[in-house]
Write a protein that holds these residues in place. Structure first.
Motif, mmCIF file in Angstrom:
data_model
loop_
_atom_site.group_PDB
_atom_site.id
_atom_site.type_symbol
_atom_site.label_atom_id
_atom_site.label_comp_id
_atom_site.label_asym_id
_atom_site.label_seq_id
_atom_site.Cartn_x
_atom_site.Cartn_y
_atom_site.Cartn_z
ATOM 1 N N GLY A 18 27.420 85.388 -20.516
ATOM 2 C CA GLY A 18 27.823 86.530 -19.714
ATOM 3 C C GLY A 18 26.855 86.828 -18.582
ATOM 4 N N VAL A 19 27.427 87.321 -17.496
ATOM 5 C CA VAL A 19 26.652 87.775 -16.337
ATOM 6 C C VAL A 19 27.082 89.207 -16.039
ATOM 7 N N ILE A 20 26.123 90.101 -15.834
ATOM 8 C CA ILE A 20 26.460 91.509 -15.641
ATOM 9 C C ILE A 20 26.282 91.934 -14.181
ATOM 10 N N PHE A 21 27.232 92.755 -13.745
ATOM 11 C CA PHE A 21 27.162 93.350 -12.408
ATOM 12 C C PHE A 21 26.788 94.818 -12.586
ATOM 13 N N ARG A 22 25.622 95.197 -12.067
ATOM 14 C CA ARG A 22 25.121 96.567 -12.205
ATOM 15 C C ARG A 22 25.470 97.328 -10.925
ATOM 16 N N THR A 23 26.406 98.245 -11.045
ATOM 17 C CA THR A 23 26.969 98.921 -9.878
ATOM 18 C C THR A 23 25.922 99.713 -9.100
ATOM 19 N N PHE A 24 25.034 100.387 -9.795
ATOM 20 C CA PHE A 24 24.091 101.271 -9.125
ATOM 21 C C PHE A 24 22.663 100.728 -9.107
ATOM 22 N N SER A 25 22.485 99.469 -9.465
ATOM 23 C CA SER A 25 21.105 98.950 -9.489
ATOM 24 C C SER A 25 21.025 97.488 -9.060
ATOM 25 N N GLY A 26 21.583 97.203 -7.891
ATOM 26 C CA GLY A 26 21.342 95.888 -7.289
ATOM 27 C C GLY A 26 22.418 94.852 -7.470
ATOM 28 N N GLY A 27 23.546 95.193 -8.053
ATOM 29 C CA GLY A 27 24.626 94.223 -8.195
ATOM 30 C C GLY A 27 24.382 93.230 -9.316
ATOM 31 N N ILE A 28 24.600 91.942 -9.038
ATOM 32 C CA ILE A 28 24.437 90.910 -10.069
ATOM 33 C C ILE A 28 22.994 90.851 -10.541
ATOM 34 N N LYS A 78 19.025 87.990 -15.976
ATOM 35 C CA LYS A 78 19.464 88.098 -17.372
ATOM 36 C C LYS A 78 20.815 87.409 -17.564
ATOM 37 N N ILE A 79 20.894 86.554 -18.596
ATOM 38 C CA ILE A 79 22.133 85.899 -19.002
ATOM 39 C C ILE A 79 22.409 86.316 -20.440
ATOM 40 N N PHE A 80 23.602 86.815 -20.699
ATOM 41 C CA PHE A 80 23.950 87.342 -22.015
ATOM 42 C C PHE A 80 24.529 86.234 -22.896
ATOM 43 N N ASP A 81 24.003 86.143 -24.108
ATOM 44 C CA ASP A 81 24.484 85.148 -25.065
ATOM 45 C C ASP A 81 25.715 85.678 -25.794
ATOM 46 N N GLN A 82 26.321 84.791 -26.599
ATOM 47 C CA GLN A 82 27.507 85.187 -27.348
ATOM 48 C C GLN A 82 27.169 86.271 -28.367
ATOM 49 N N GLY A 83 28.155 87.123 -28.623
ATOM 50 C CA GLY A 83 27.950 88.212 -29.563
ATOM 51 C C GLY A 83 28.398 89.548 -28.977
ATOM 52 N N PHE A 84 28.053 90.622 -29.687
ATOM 53 C CA PHE A 84 28.460 91.986 -29.315
ATOM 54 C C PHE A 84 27.382 92.632 -28.458
ATOM 55 N N HIS A 85 27.816 93.323 -27.379
ATOM 56 C CA HIS A 85 26.860 93.956 -26.463
ATOM 57 C C HIS A 85 27.372 95.322 -26.018
ATOM 58 N N PHE A 86 26.410 96.267 -25.836
ATOM 59 C CA PHE A 86 26.708 97.551 -25.198
ATOM 60 C C PHE A 86 26.354 97.448 -23.725
ATOM 61 N N ILE A 87 27.205 98.035 -22.896
ATOM 62 C CA ILE A 87 26.926 98.087 -21.458
ATOM 63 C C ILE A 87 27.295 99.472 -20.950
ATOM 64 N N ALA A 88 26.693 99.821 -19.848
ATOM 65 C CA ALA A 88 27.046 101.109 -19.231
ATOM 66 C C ALA A 88 28.477 101.024 -18.702
#
Length: 272
Positions: A36-46, A50-60
């Protein structure tokens, strides 16, 4: 009774309700074979670190997770190309590819999730046309297919270098030529096979003839050595030895010692 209790209960209920309503926005699950790759809307975009591995994750809830399949994937492309002599050939090309896991944030930022349609497939098609255009149809149909596959793969790899994508292999699955040309090529290949088979039989016959010649020569030399070693004196000695053995036999016989032409005894006997 504590007057703040009802407010606490209502606040708790609203908090739980809010979590339930936003659960799909604040959690995500990355399946096996994915990153997984996360896009942070209020803190710099992509987030490129950090690269997210398989499994369960919390995100804003205001951020967004993009999932990439990082397993080897197969695709195929059918196209019509021109050979070196200008004939149209239909080819079916399969290829295997995957994103480079440690470059996923860069791939997402520079290309996006549809990197196959934007980068890989066009590069494969372009390389296939360029490479096959250097060869004759019969070379593609028979003798040079593996060489052509390697050239397509190497040319494609060069084309997508720096795009954060790995090309694993390329295979030409099918080649369709004009019917008349295909029949001519098959006839030529059959004639070549017959010629190779004839050459093989001829070579085998020549080797067998050489073997027999060497064997005959060896026997002739052996007989010559034996003949030169059998002198008259040796023959007489051998004859005497044989006579003595016969004389020791239980069968009745008459041994006459005389001066025959070869100097050996004469044996007369009758068996009873």
């Amino acid at each position: 009774m504590n007057r703040s209790l009802p407010f606490l209960l209502v606040g708790g209920f609203l908090a739980v309700l809010l979590v339930v309503l936003l659960w799909g926005s604040i959690t995500t699950t990355i399946d096996f074979g994915q990153k997984g790759v996360i896009f942070r809307t209020f803190s710099g975009g992509i987030d490129k670190k950090k690269i997210f591995d398989q499994g369960f994750h919390f995100i804003a809830p205001w951020n967004k997770m993009y999932k990439y399949d990082v397993k080897i994937q197969e695709a195929n492309s059918m196209m019509e190309v021109l050979s070196r002599n200008g004939l149209t050939i239909r080819v079916d090309v399969s290829y295997w590819y995957k994103p480079k896991e440690d470059r996923l944030p860069l791939l997402h930022d520079e290309v996006g999730p549809n990197y196959h349609e934007k980068i890989v497939n066009p590069a494969i098609r372009s390389a296939t046309r360029e490479v096959i255009g250097k060869y004759l149809p019969e070379e593609l149909y028979s003798t040079k297919r593996e060489v052509i596959e390697d050239e397509i793969m190497n040319r494609t790899r060069k084309s997508i270098a720096g795009k954060h994508i790995l090309l694993d292999d390329v295979l030409i699955r099918d080649v369709t030529l004009p019917t008349s040309l295909q029949e001519a090529i098959e006839k030529k290949l059959k004639q070549e096979q017959i010629a190779l088979e004839y050459e093989f039989r001829l070579e085998a016959a020549e080797k067998e003839a050489e073997r027999l010649r060497i064997e005959a020569k060896g026997k002739a030399e052996a007989y010559d050595i034996i003949n030169r070693s059998l002198t008259e004196k040796i023959l007489q000695e051998k004859g005497i030895e044989a006579t003595l053995k016969l004389a020791e036999s239980n069968n009745s016989k008459v041994v006459i010692i005389g001066n025959s032409r070869n100097g050996l005894p004469i044996i007369l006997g009758d068996n009873k």
